[in-house]
Design a protein around this motif. Structure first.
Motif, mmCIF file in Angstrom:
data_model
loop_
_atom_site.group_PDB
_atom_site.id
_atom_site.type_symbol
_atom_site.label_atom_id
_atom_site.label_comp_id
_atom_site.label_asym_id
_atom_site.label_seq_id
_atom_site.Cartn_x
_atom_site.Cartn_y
_atom_site.Cartn_z
ATOM 1 N N GLN A 64 27.772 -14.659 -25.607
ATOM 2 C CA GLN A 64 26.409 -14.607 -25.323
ATOM 3 C C GLN A 64 25.648 -14.141 -26.753
ATOM 4 O O GLN A 64 24.405 -14.540 -26.996
ATOM 5 C CB GLN A 64 26.194 -13.404 -24.552
ATOM 6 N N ALA A 65 26.189 -13.426 -27.639
ATOM 7 C CA ALA A 65 25.559 -12.975 -28.965
ATOM 8 C C ALA A 65 25.483 -14.109 -30.035
ATOM 9 O O ALA A 65 24.571 -14.407 -30.678
ATOM 10 C CB ALA A 65 26.212 -12.057 -29.444
ATOM 11 N N HIS A 66 26.519 -15.358 -29.555
ATOM 12 C CA HIS A 66 26.587 -16.605 -30.533
ATOM 13 C C HIS A 66 25.269 -17.604 -30.310
ATOM 14 O O HIS A 66 24.670 -17.999 -31.150
ATOM 15 C CB HIS A 66 27.692 -17.097 -30.462
ATOM 16 N N ASP A 67 24.742 -17.347 -28.955
ATOM 17 C CA ASP A 67 23.801 -18.318 -28.518
ATOM 18 C C ASP A 67 22.500 -17.753 -28.668
ATOM 19 O O ASP A 67 21.312 -18.354 -28.687
ATOM 20 C CB ASP A 67 23.642 -18.330 -27.105
ATOM 21 N N MET A 68 22.282 -16.390 -29.331
ATOM 22 C CA MET A 68 20.942 -15.764 -29.434
ATOM 23 C C MET A 68 20.578 -16.008 -30.974
ATOM 24 O O MET A 68 21.347 -15.843 -31.833
ATOM 25 C CB MET A 68 20.966 -14.210 -29.525
ATOM 26 N N SER B 115 18.845 -9.515 -33.513
ATOM 27 C CA SER B 115 17.797 -8.539 -32.774
ATOM 28 C C SER B 115 18.914 -7.264 -32.351
ATOM 29 O O SER B 115 20.001 -7.525 -32.386
ATOM 30 C CB SER B 115 17.522 -9.130 -31.446
ATOM 31 N N GLU C 29 19.378 -6.538 -29.153
ATOM 32 C CA GLU C 29 20.194 -6.974 -28.137
ATOM 33 C C GLU C 29 21.490 -7.512 -28.508
ATOM 34 O O GLU C 29 22.476 -7.449 -28.321
ATOM 35 C CB GLU C 29 19.450 -8.205 -27.330
ATOM 36 N N ARG C 30 21.322 -8.587 -29.741
ATOM 37 C CA ARG C 30 22.487 -9.371 -30.264
ATOM 38 C C ARG C 30 23.522 -8.278 -30.784
ATOM 39 O O ARG C 30 24.858 -8.351 -30.499
ATOM 40 C CB ARG C 30 22.079 -10.393 -31.384
ATOM 41 N N TYR D 170 25.401 -6.541 -28.030
ATOM 42 C CA TYR D 170 26.463 -7.373 -27.617
ATOM 43 C C TYR D 170 27.746 -7.391 -28.387
ATOM 44 O O TYR D 170 28.928 -7.269 -28.032
ATOM 45 C CB TYR D 170 26.128 -8.727 -27.419
ATOM 46 N N ILE D 171 27.385 -7.447 -29.741
ATOM 47 C CA ILE D 171 28.622 -7.389 -30.658
ATOM 48 C C ILE D 171 29.252 -6.163 -30.826
ATOM 49 O O ILE D 171 30.585 -6.069 -30.931
ATOM 50 C CB ILE D 171 28.024 -8.025 -31.961
#
Length: 55
Positions: A19-23, A27, A29-30, A33-34
């Motif tokens: 999910q983080a790769h697609d952002m 940010s 949010e990213r 996730y990481i």
């Protein structure tokens, strides 16, 4: 049961990395996730490392 929990945690961590790769961009949010994925992987590893008994 510990193994099942570790497998689920690693699968969730991989999903969070995906999910983080697609952002786009950098940010909060990213980064969350990481950080969540890294914490899940570290906790999964810590559960299976036996405690040291040095005296």
């Amino acid at each position: 049961m510990k193994i099942l929990g570790a497998v689920v945690a690693v699968c969730l961590a991989l999903f969070l990395f995906y999910q983080a790769h697609d952002m786009p961009g950098l940010s909060l949010e990213r980064l969350g996730y990481i950080a969540g994925a890294i914490i899940l992987i570290v906790v999964s590893i810590i559960v299976f490392v036996p405690p040291r008994e040095d005296q």
